[in-house]
Motif scaffolding. Structure first.
Motif, PDB file in Angstrom:
ATOM      1  N   LEU A  35       0.828  -1.203   0.000  1.00 27.43           N
ATOM      2  CA  LEU A  35       0.000   0.000   0.000  1.00 27.43           C
ATOM      3  C   LEU A  35       0.861   1.251   0.000  1.00 27.43           C
ATOM      4  O   LEU A  35       2.053   1.210   0.335  1.00 27.43           O
ATOM      5  N   ASP A  36       0.247   2.350  -0.366  1.00 31.38           N
ATOM      6  CA  ASP A  36       0.914   3.647  -0.289  1.00 31.38           C
ATOM      7  C   ASP A  36       1.112   4.005   1.176  1.00 31.38           C
ATOM      8  O   ASP A  36       0.147   4.105   1.941  1.00 31.38           O
ATOM      9  N   GLY A  37       2.369   4.213   1.589  1.00 28.97           N
ATOM     10  CA  GLY A  37       2.682   4.465   2.998  1.00 28.97           C
ATOM     11  C   GLY A  37       2.017   5.696   3.570  1.00 28.97           C
ATOM     12  O   GLY A  37       1.854   5.797   4.794  1.00 28.97           O
ATOM     13  N   ASP A  38       1.647   6.635   2.724  1.00 35.14           N
ATOM     14  CA  ASP A  38       0.984   7.859   3.195  1.00 35.14           C
ATOM     15  C   ASP A  38      -0.461   7.930   2.718  1.00 35.14           C
ATOM     16  O   ASP A  38      -1.088   8.988   2.786  1.00 35.14           O
ATOM     17  N   GLY A  39      -0.989   6.824   2.229  1.00 29.86           N
ATOM     18  CA  GLY A  39      -2.325   6.839   1.654  1.00 29.86           C
ATOM     19  C   GLY A  39      -3.437   6.712   2.678  1.00 29.86           C
ATOM     20  O   GLY A  39      -3.213   6.502   3.877  1.00 29.86           O
ATOM     21  N   TYR A  40      -4.646   6.810   2.137  1.00 29.70           N
ATOM     22  CA  TYR A  40      -5.850   6.777   2.979  1.00 29.70           C
ATOM     23  C   TYR A  40      -6.023   5.420   3.653  1.00 29.70           C
ATOM     24  O   TYR A  40      -6.417   5.334   4.814  1.00 29.70           O
ATOM     25  N   ALA A  41      -5.708   4.351   2.940  1.00 25.84           N
ATOM     26  CA  ALA A  41      -5.888   3.008   3.493  1.00 25.84           C
ATOM     27  C   ALA A  41      -5.019   2.790   4.726  1.00 25.84           C
ATOM     28  O   ALA A  41      -5.469   2.197   5.716  1.00 25.84           O
ATOM     29  N   VAL A  44      -6.610   4.550   7.687  1.00 25.31           N
ATOM     30  CA  VAL A  44      -7.776   3.839   8.200  1.00 25.31           C
ATOM     31  C   VAL A  44      -7.345   2.645   9.045  1.00 25.31           C
ATOM     32  O   VAL A  44      -7.871   2.410  10.139  1.00 25.31           O
ATOM     33  N   ILE A  45      -6.368   1.876   8.555  1.00 22.92           N
ATOM     34  CA  ILE A  45      -5.907   0.713   9.319  1.00 22.92           C
ATOM     35  C   ILE A  45      -5.248   1.158  10.621  1.00 22.92           C
ATOM     36  O   ILE A  45      -5.411   0.522  11.671  1.00 22.92           O
ATOM     37  N   ALA A  46      -4.507   2.273  10.583  1.00 23.48           N
ATOM     38  CA  ALA A  46      -3.899   2.803  11.806  1.00 23.48           C
ATOM     39  C   ALA A  46      -4.976   3.171  12.823  1.00 23.48           C
ATOM     40  O   ALA A  46      -4.811   2.938  14.034  1.00 23.48           O
ATOM     41  N   LEU A  47      -6.084   3.747  12.350  1.00 20.22           N
ATOM     42  CA  LEU A  47      -7.203   4.063  13.246  1.00 20.22           C
ATOM     43  C   LEU A  47      -7.851   2.790  13.785  1.00 20.22           C
ATOM     44  O   LEU A  47      -8.271   2.750  14.957  1.00 20.22           O
ATOM     45  N   VAL A  48      -7.927   1.752  12.966  1.00 21.19           N
ATOM     46  CA  VAL A  48      -8.454   0.461  13.431  1.00 21.19           C
ATOM     47  C   VAL A  48      -7.611  -0.046  14.592  1.00 21.19           C
ATOM     48  O   VAL A  48      -8.132  -0.468  15.636  1.00 21.19           O
ATOM     49  N   PHE A  49      -6.282   0.004  14.448  1.00 21.28           N
ATOM     50  CA  PHE A  49      -5.395  -0.446  15.521  1.00 21.28           C
ATOM     51  C   PHE A  49      -5.589   0.388  16.786  1.00 21.28           C
ATOM     52  O   PHE A  49      -5.650  -0.152  17.897  1.00 21.28           O
ATOM     53  N   LEU A  50      -5.683   1.713  16.617  1.00 25.33           N
ATOM     54  CA  LEU A  50      -5.821   2.590  17.781  1.00 25.33           C
ATOM     55  C   LEU A  50      -7.120   2.319  18.526  1.00 25.33           C
ATOM     56  O   LEU A  50      -7.129   2.182  19.764  1.00 25.33           O
ATOM     57  N   LEU A 164       7.730  11.927  18.376  1.00 28.28           N
ATOM     58  CA  LEU A 164       6.528  11.358  17.759  1.00 28.28           C
ATOM     59  C   LEU A 164       5.996  12.270  16.656  1.00 28.28           C
ATOM     60  O   LEU A 164       4.795  12.524  16.545  1.00 28.28           O
ATOM     61  N   SER A 165       6.913  12.758  15.838  1.00 27.33           N
ATOM     62  CA  SER A 165       6.554  13.645  14.734  1.00 27.33           C
ATOM     63  C   SER A 165       7.074  13.029  13.450  1.00 27.33           C
ATOM     64  O   SER A 165       8.275  12.721  13.341  1.00 27.33           O
ATOM     65  N   PHE A 166       6.184  12.840  12.489  1.00 29.64           N
ATOM     66  CA  PHE A 166       6.561  12.171  11.248  1.00 29.64           C
ATOM     67  C   PHE A 166       5.916  12.881  10.064  1.00 29.64           C
ATOM     68  O   PHE A 166       4.883  13.540  10.194  1.00 29.64           O
ATOM     69  N   LYS A 167       6.534  12.710   8.901  1.00 28.41           N
ATOM     70  CA  LYS A 167       6.000  13.335   7.697  1.00 28.41           C
ATOM     71  C   LYS A 167       4.803  12.582   7.136  1.00 28.41           C
ATOM     72  O   LYS A 167       3.978  13.161   6.437  1.00 28.41           O
ATOM     73  N   GLY A 168       4.711  11.297   7.411  1.00 27.27           N
ATOM     74  CA  GLY A 168       3.619  10.483   6.891  1.00 27.27           C
ATOM     75  C   GLY A 168       2.900   9.726   7.995  1.00 27.27           C
ATOM     76  O   GLY A 168       3.191   9.877   9.188  1.00 27.27           O
TER      77      GLY A 168
END
Length: 340
Positions: A35-41, A44-50, A164-168
């Motif tokens: 997947l695109d590392g900075d994409g919408y998907a 969404v998966i990161a929010l699922v984990f959180l 905890l600061s990242f570009k993507g």
């Protein structure tokens, strides 16, 4: 023959019990490769984990002790604001803010638990809901600290893990995954410990538990403190990932408290796999409904999302884990001989 052995499925080997979570973790680790590392998907998966981690932390008090809290947004917001204010005012790393937020979140959980833990059922749920709403109102009014309705922005820092600061979004994908693994490990450890057995005894019959010597109020307060501290620490990840938030976003009952309770309940309350399955379903449904139906009739996405959610609950009230034995990890426990 054990009375427990007759009522529970036979125990699997330790290797087979670890296979499903290990395989799921391996898949989660390699998913970003396609997947695109900075994409919408990825977001969404990161929010699922959180939110799965949030549901798991709620599960400690809601699933093991059967204390249905609707006020966990209070702890979540405390964590988000604590780390952000320490970063703005003192330049402290969010890692320190996360620890401080956990302390404050645990203290707030103890504060609300002392007068409410002897309440049961909907009385306890309403008391915790009121506490969360009070925190939201206070945060909206205390503009000097929280920014009020205008909100607060996380200041920009040089990209790096320390701040905890990242570009993507990809780093937060793995951070949220690590948080989910950590909170799940805490839940499983508690569930399998003597503390967990006491919590489940309280859940099944508090009066009977007191008769055999369990201090039910103390046990439930301890569970609430652990749950509140973990929820507050996760608030830091949310703040850093979103860069901006306001009191309604982090203290609101619907976006946080009710949502994480639903995640655990829909997935399977009291199980390790339940909040993970619940988060996959609920967060994904929300995003799909918003993307496909946001331009249609006003409120249609929320209506469709609600209908689907109610249908799932009606079809299987025990949660998604009840659809298959593979999802019930780690509910099987070794048989214990009945006392003679």
């Amino acid at each position: 023959m054990s009375v427990f052995a007759t009522s529970l499925p036979s125990a699997r080997s330790p290797l087979s019990r670890l296979f499903v979570p290990a395989a799921a973790l391996a898949v989660a680790l390699i998913v970003p490769l396609g997947l695109d590392g900075d994409g919408y998907a990825i977001r969404v998966i990161a929010l699922v984990f959180l939110f799965a981690a949030l549901g798991q932390s709620w599960n400690i008090v809601g699933g093991l002790a059967n204390q249905i809290s609707l006020g966990h947004a209070a702890f979540f917001g405390i964590g988000a604001y604590t780390s952000t204010r320490l970063l703005i005012d003192f330049g402290l790393s969010p890692w320190f803010g996360m620890l401080a937020g956990g302390v404050f979140g645990g203290a707030a959980a103890a504060l609300i638990s002392l007068p409410t833990m002897r309440l049961r059922g909907h009385y306890f749920a309403l008391a915790t809901l009121a506490f969360g709403e009070v925190m939201r109102v206070v945060a909206n009014a205390w503009t000097g600290l929280t920014g009020g309705p205008v909100g607060i922005s996380v200041p920009y820092s040089a990209p790096g893990l320390w701040m905890l600061s990242f570009k993507g979004t990809l780093p937060f994908y793995y951070l949220n995954l690590a948080a989910l693994v950590g909170v799940t490990a805490v839940f499983v450890g508690i569930r399998r410990s003597a503390f967990g057995y006491r919590l489940r005894a309280v859940r099944e019959d508090a009066s009977a538990a007191e008769v055999v010597g369990v201090d039910t109020a103390r046990i439930k307060i301890q569970a609430a403190v652990i749950s509140g501290a973990l929820t507050a620490m996760l608030g830091t990840l949310y703040a850093q990932m979103n860069f901006f938030f306001d009191p309604d976003a982090v203290f609101g009952a619907a976006p946080i408290s009710v949502r994480i309770a639903l995640i655990a309940i829909v997935g399977g309350i009291g199980t390790a796999a339940g909040p993970i399955l619940g988060a996959i379903l609920i967060v994904s449904l929300e995003e799909i409904a918003n993307v496909l139906l946001s331009g249609q009739v006003a409120g249609l996405s929320n209506l469709v999302y609600g209908v689907i959610l109610i249908s799932v609950i009606m079809i299987q009230p025990h949660g998604l884990v009840a659809f298959g034995p593979v999802f019930r990890w780690p509910r099987r426990v070794p048989a214990v001989d009945a006392p003679k």
